[in-house]
Structure formats: structure tokens, C-alpha cells
Scaffold this motif. Structure first.
Motif, short mmCIF file in Angstrom:
data_model
loop_
_atom_site.label_atom_id
_atom_site.label_comp_id
_atom_site.label_asym_id
_atom_site.label_seq_id
_atom_site.Cartn_x
_atom_site.Cartn_y
_atom_site.Cartn_z
N HIS A 61 95.21 -49.81 11.12
CA HIS A 61 94.84 -49.49 12.51
C HIS A 61 93.94 -48.26 12.52
CE1 HIS A 61 98.44 -47.05 11.71
NE2 HIS A 61 97.95 -46.18 12.58
N HIS A 63 91.94 -44.67 14.13
CA HIS A 63 92.08 -43.47 14.97
C HIS A 63 90.71 -42.81 15.08
CE1 HIS A 63 96.45 -43.44 15.12
NE2 HIS A 63 96.54 -43.52 13.80
N HIS A 105 93.69 -46.65 8.89
CA HIS A 105 94.72 -46.37 7.88
C HIS A 105 95.96 -47.23 8.08
CE1 HIS A 105 97.38 -43.03 9.89
NE2 HIS A 105 97.12 -43.98 10.72
N GLU A 107 100.38 -47.10 7.32
CA GLU A 107 101.51 -46.22 7.09
C GLU A 107 102.74 -47.09 6.80
OE1 GLU A 107 101.24 -43.01 10.41
OE2 GLU A 107 99.93 -44.63 11.07
MN MN Z 1 98.27 -44.04 12.53
#
Ligand code: MN
Length: 289
Positions: A61, A63, A105, A107
Motif C-alpha cells: 500500500h 503513503h 510498502h 508490513e
Molecule cells: Mn503503511
């Protein structure tokens, strides 16, 4: 003593992806300028994960326009991003990621943690970037626990870990784009301490666990305490139990905030541009393997 605007508790958990059971403790959509330069804080309170071979977390996703700060208390997270940044953050470590002009990125729980399972506890904080730095190149600061100064409070009543900014002349390792303090604090039951913050900063206490009285107000776990930016510097903290909390302070940016999901910019045009740039692949891709 600083006045308290309010104490806001959120005991309700929601899932971010399938790996992060979080309580949202503040967001700019509610508090806007009063919490600048901070934007959002999610607290993953201790949660037990069974051993698994699945990859739990949040997939690719984007940012743009701010920084994400992940503080690991228990468990491990692996990050990977399109600027080549990445790594594993373990108990006590902090990852300070500057999304800047844009990155993609992922996570996930680390493979090692997934394999053994166990308790997982993290904080993710979003810190806004000044308008002039929103399009800065992405950057990744992997801060290991041993780099974070831990200041023992007098009479063995607790300690302060200085992640960013400084506490009593002890300087934290994170490099930031505007003046902020991020202090990770524990106090033992029945102990008091007075904390002093910079006079011009917005100030927030995030109560992770335990109960306390702050300047006369009762504060339970999973709460945010927002102070007035009223020219005062001190607040008194009385721990009723062993407590773990964050003190966040920052110089207000005084710039308009326009957010849309994973993008936080200054106006609508910049949000439209962010969506266009992401859709046309300008944020890059996470390297394979
Ligand atoms: Mn994130």
C-alpha cells in the motif's frame, strides 16, 4: 500546570489487515491543528497470536506526505518498501519511515515471530511533514533499542526512553523534519513525577496501560490526554498502578491538512495528484525477494 482539553478513551479494537489488532487513539480528522504535527496513532495492545505459516499483516500500500513511526514492544514486524528500505523491527526497536513524495510498502509479522507465535504489542504513529518537505525523498531510519537513551527517573520510580527530541539534555536518535519529542515512559505504582514540555509545543499523553491521575484528571488505559497549548510547561503525573505511556510534543506546523486514506497533503489538488501519481505507478514497486 497545563490545562487538559480532554481525556479520550477508545477501548474498541479493529483489525488493520489480518496482523494488527489496533485501537485508534487519535486522528487528525477529529483533532486537526490541536495535535499538529501528529496525525494519527494506532495502538495494538498485547494480543496473543498462535504459531502460523501464514503471512499476517498488511500487503502493498502507498503513503505520501508524512512519516510513519512504528514502535515495537512485543513481537516482530518486517517491512519492505519501494525505495529499497526495509528490515525487521524487534522488541524495543523503532522504525521511523519518511514516506515523503511517495512509496509503496508492506508490513507483516516477521517469519520468526509467526513461527513461534506469542504476544504482539506495537504502536504506529503518523507524523506530518511540513509543506516544504512533503515531496522529500523517502527515507527509512531503523532505530535499534540499544540506540535509544533510557533515562532512569530519580528514586527508581521509572524511566524515560527518548525516541525523538530530548529529555533533560538526553537526545534521542530519530532525525525529524520539525521539532518533536517522543518519550516512551514507565512509572511504578503510587509514584509521581512532573514532566516539563517545550512551552510552544502541542502536547499529548497516550496511556497504553495502567491507571493514573494527570493534573487531577482520571486516565485509564487506551486513552489520549490532550493538553491546551496555553503557555504552561508542566503537568503532574500520579501513577495509581504500574503505567506505560507515551508523551508526544511538537511545534505546531500551522498548515492546512487534507487527507485521503494513505495520503496527507495540504490541499485537494495535491491529493488528486497523489492518487494520479500512485495509479500511474510513480510510487514504484516493492522489490521481489
Ligand atoms: Mn503503511
Amino acid at each position: 500546570m497545563k490545562k487538559i482539553v480532554g481525556v479520550y478513551r477508545n477501548p474498541h479494537m479493529h483489525w488493520v489487515g489480518d496482523g494488527f489488532p489496533v485501537k485508534g487513539l487519535f486522528s487528525y480528522s477529529r483533532f486537526n491543528q490541536a495535535i499538529s504535527p501528529f496525525l494519527l496513532l494506532d495502538y495494538a495492545a498485547p494480543y496473543h497470536f498462535e504459531p502460523t505459516t501464514a503471512q499476517l499483516g498488511v500487503g502493498s500500500h502507498p503513503h505520501r506526505g508524512f512519516e510513519t513511526v512504528t514502535i515495537a514492544y512485543k513481537g516482530e514486524v518486517e517491512h519492505k518498501d519501494s525505495s529499497g528500505g526495509g528490515g525487521t523491527i524487534k522488541t524495543g526497536d523503532v522504525q521511523w519511515m519518511t514516506a515523503g513524495g511517495g512509496l509503496v510498502h508492506e508490513e507483516f509479522h516477521s517469519k520468526a515471530f509467526a513461527k513461534t507465535g506469542g504476544l504482539f504489542e506495537m504502536v504506529q504513529l503518523w507524523v506530518n511533514l511540513p509543506a516544504k518537505d512533503k515531496m522529500t525523498a523517502p527515507k527509512y531510519q531503523a532505530i535499534e533499542a540499544k540506540e535509544i537513551p533510557q533515562i532512569e527517573l530519580e528514586n527508581d520510580i521509572g524511566h524515560v526512553r527518548v525516541i525523538a527530541g530530548s529529555y533533560l539534555d538526553n537526545v534521542g536518535p530519530a532525525s525529524t523534519f520539525s521539532p518533536v519529542n517522543v518519550w516512551d515512559v514507565t512509572l511504578k505504582a503510587d509514584q509521581q513525577n512532573v514532566f516539563s514540555v517545550p512551552v510552544s509545543h502541542n502536547t499529548i499523553v497516550i496511556m497504553l496501560s495502567g491507571q493514573a491521575v494527570i493534573n487531577g484528571s482520571d486516565v485509564q488505559d487506551s486513552s489520549m490526554v490532550l493538553f491546551e497549548n496555553d503557555g504552561q510547561t508542566d503537568f503532574e503525573f500520579n501513577a495509581l498502578e504500574d503505567v506505560h505511556f507515551l508523551i508526544l510534543t511538537g511545534e505546531p506546523l500551522n498548515e492546512s491538512i487534507e487527507g485521503y486514506g494513505p495520503f496527507v497533503m495540504n490541499n485537494r489538488e495535491e491529493i488528486v495528484q497523489a492518487v494520479e501519481d500512485f495509479n500511474s505507478g510513480k510510487f514504484g514497486q516493492i522489490p521481489v525477494a
